[in-house]
Enzyme design. Structure first.
Site, PDB file in Angstrom:
ATOM      1  N   LYS A 250      -6.701  -5.023  -3.087  1.00  0.00           N
ATOM      2  CA  LYS A 250      -7.383  -5.794  -1.816  1.00  0.00           C
ATOM      3  C   LYS A 250      -8.221  -4.625  -1.536  1.00  0.00           C
ATOM      4  CE  LYS A 250      -3.529  -4.389   1.289  1.00  0.00           C
ATOM      5  NZ  LYS A 250      -4.146  -3.622   2.313  1.00  0.00           N
TER       6      LYS A 250
ATOM      7  N   ASP B 160       0.735  -1.495   0.050  1.00  0.00           N
ATOM      8  CA  ASP B 160       0.024  -0.021   0.039  1.00  0.00           C
ATOM      9  C   ASP B 160       0.867   1.271  -0.040  1.00  0.00           C
ATOM     10  OD1 ASP B 160      -1.878  -2.160   0.294  1.00  0.00           O
ATOM     11  OD2 ASP B 160      -2.881  -1.370   2.179  1.00  0.00           O
TER      12      ASP B 160
ATOM     13  N   CYS C 125      -2.221  -2.548   7.764  1.00  0.00           N
ATOM     14  CA  CYS C 125      -2.200  -3.684   6.495  1.00  0.00           C
ATOM     15  C   CYS C 125      -0.746  -4.276   6.584  1.00  0.00           C
ATOM     16  CB  CYS C 125      -2.397  -2.516   5.349  1.00  0.00           C
ATOM     17  SG  CYS C 125      -3.898  -2.022   5.211  1.00  0.00           S
TER      18      CYS C 125
HETATM   19  C1  C5J Z   1      -3.033   0.499   5.551  1.00  0.00           C
HETATM   20  C2  C5J Z   1      -4.910   1.963   6.631  1.00  0.00           C
HETATM   21  N1  C5J Z   1      -2.589   0.431   4.052  1.00  0.00           N
HETATM   22  N2  C5J Z   1      -3.759   2.429   7.666  1.00  0.00           N
HETATM   23  N3  C5J Z   1      -4.383   1.246   5.612  1.00  0.00           N
HETATM   24  O1  C5J Z   1      -2.493   0.312   6.610  1.00  0.00           O
HETATM   25  O2  C5J Z   1      -5.841   2.205   6.649  1.00  0.00           O
END
Ligand code: C5J
Length: 271
Positions: A177, A72, A210
């Site tokens: 995802k 991400d 994540c």
């Molecule tokens: C991830 C989030 N990528 N913090 N998303 O950790 O909402």
């Protein structure tokens, strides 16, 4: 409807490169479980067991059977004036991971090893967005609403895409995802199995959300994960610290923790 070429980060990647990408998405099924012809073959040294100094003890892996999984690293989480900053978060806590990730990605690609990227986000019609996730947070803006770089966490929007510094190359799967974990409602496990991967180097953001969720999911599916402290980030320093402690506690209950320099030194020594 915008053309997907509109979302290319300025100065990075061509329209051809974007179109040629191997995209593992839940929106359209375009996964090709082949290695792109540009993919360099790993040297013989990459087929041997390599030790890396790590906690709680040495991590051993065969590089040709180990994927770099970058979680991400999306514009809305990392860029100044993105959604993350709009919520009042200090994005410098995440941005410090860009340079070590860039160096590691370069080394991994140069060695002909496998790289995979993930992005958190939803279909434009939000059909895969659980109402509970939409409601939670109670901010003025939430998933699907207009944000500083297009609709928040919606696939195809500029803010949803990966930052230019770490932009995927053709042949590198991009896993879209809908959840926090990269295995939930995606074909990541199938792609890893098809490619004979049994170990993961996990980097990206955010450490306690994540990254942690993905490492836990990977652990339950039989993968050994090494998380690199300098290549993962949280908006909250205390969560960064605890997120890493939770992984390596109790003899490595979910995996191992190290830093990118140690992994790079091990690759160089044996590569
Ligand atoms: C991830 C989030 N990528 N913090 N998303 O950790 O909402």
């Amino acid at each position: 409807m915008k053309d997907k070429g509109d979302y290319l980060p300025q100065g990075f990647g061509s329209r051809e490169a974007y179109d040629g990408r191997e995209v593992a998405t839940n929106m359209v099924s375009t996964t090709k479980a082949t290695i792109h012809p540009n993919h360099k073959q790993p040297s013989a040294g990459m087929n041997q067991l390599i030790p890396v100094e790590a906690e709680p003890y040495e991590f051993e892996f065969v590089p040709s059977r180990c994927a770099l999984l970058i979680i991400d690293m999306q514009r809305d989480f990392l860029e100044r004036s993105g959604f993350g900053e709009m919520l009042g978060n200090d994005v410098s806590q995440l941005r410090r991971t860009i340079e070590p990730n860039r160096k590691l990605l370069h080394a991994w690609r140069s060695a002909g090893l496998q790289v995979m990227h993930t992005r958190e986000g939803h279909r434009p019609d939000l059909a895969d967005l659980p109402p509970a996730k939409k409601k939670r947070g109670r901010g003025a803006s939430t998933i699907g609403d207009p944000g500083p770089m297009g609709r928040i966490l919606v696939r195809g929007e500029a803010g949803h895409d990966i930052i230019p510094e770490l932009y995927p190359l053709p042949g590198e799967p991009v896993i879209d995802k809908p959840g926090k974990g990269a295995f939930f409602a995606t074909d990541l496990h199938a792609i890893l199995q098809n490619r004979g991967i049994d170990r993961l180097i996990v980097t990206g953001v955010t450490t306690e959300v994540c990254v942690n969720t993905t490492v836990r999911e990977a652990n339950d599916r039989g993968y050994d994960c090494l998380v690199l402290e300098d290549c993962v980030g949280s908006y909250f320093p205390e969560f960064q610290e605890m997120g890493l402690k939770m992984i390596k506690a109790q003899g490595g209950i979910f995996g191992w923790v190290s830093i990118s320099d140690k992994l790079l030194a091990a690759l160089e020594k044996h590569g």
